[in-house]
Design an enzyme around this catalytic site. Sequence first.
Site, PDB file in Angstrom:
ATOM      1  CG  HIS A   9      17.725  11.068  60.302  1.00 52.51           C
ATOM      2  ND1 HIS A   9      17.489  11.819  61.447  1.00 52.51           N
ATOM      3  CD2 HIS A   9      17.404  11.885  59.266  1.00 52.51           C
ATOM      4  CE1 HIS A   9      17.061  13.015  61.112  1.00 52.51           C
ATOM      5  NE2 HIS A   9      16.992  13.086  59.788  1.00 52.51           N
ATOM      6  CD  GLU A  84      15.776  16.267  54.420  1.00 52.17           C
ATOM      7  OE1 GLU A  84      15.425  15.945  53.265  1.00 52.17           O
ATOM      8  OE2 GLU A  84      15.070  16.061  55.422  1.00 52.17           O
TER       9      GLU A  84
END
Length: 198
Positions: A9, A84
């Site tokens: 990202h 994550e």
Amino acid sequence: MTTIGLVRHGITDWNELGKSQGISDIPLNNLGKLQAIALANRLVLEGEWDVIVTSDLSRAKETGQIIAAKLNLPINIYDKRIREINCGEIEGTTEEERLKRWGSNWWKLDLGMEKFGDVSNRGYEFLTELAITYSDKRVLVVSHGALIGLTLQRLLPEQFQKTQLDNTSLTILTIKQGIWNCSLYNCTKHLDNTFSNV
């Protein structure tokens, strides 16, 4: 042959502050959005993609949505399996704060952090499933630094003992007859002419 493009990202305020993000749902900042646009423009020029999937955390979703708009593709899946690593009690802290709070061996303490093996297992299982579901397609996966890095170490241990992934970096994997290969790793050339000191 199935091709999987792994994208970390764009940058967030917590990235810039050196704070551990984990599963905290931190959005892209303005620079992160510009990075995602730069990557999207690159992807338009470099060949077609068939499918986009992203983590369900907003920083990955936003990055994926910017790319999807440029490529004129829907996002097929928002999946929590490619979130994550859960950083437990250290989420929202900097290294300096961790040293103050828990001492120099903080990383040896049980602070509720997800085990690396569990992260790599879910990444591995997800990519293996994608490769079967989208056989012979080109799939973009927008995820997170530790998830991607630990998954690469699981897939290709001889090639990746350590990993360091930059924001909006592109890594390209292929799988053919059950054999994984990495032809591009942590590439951020789309940022070279657009930004300095990114």
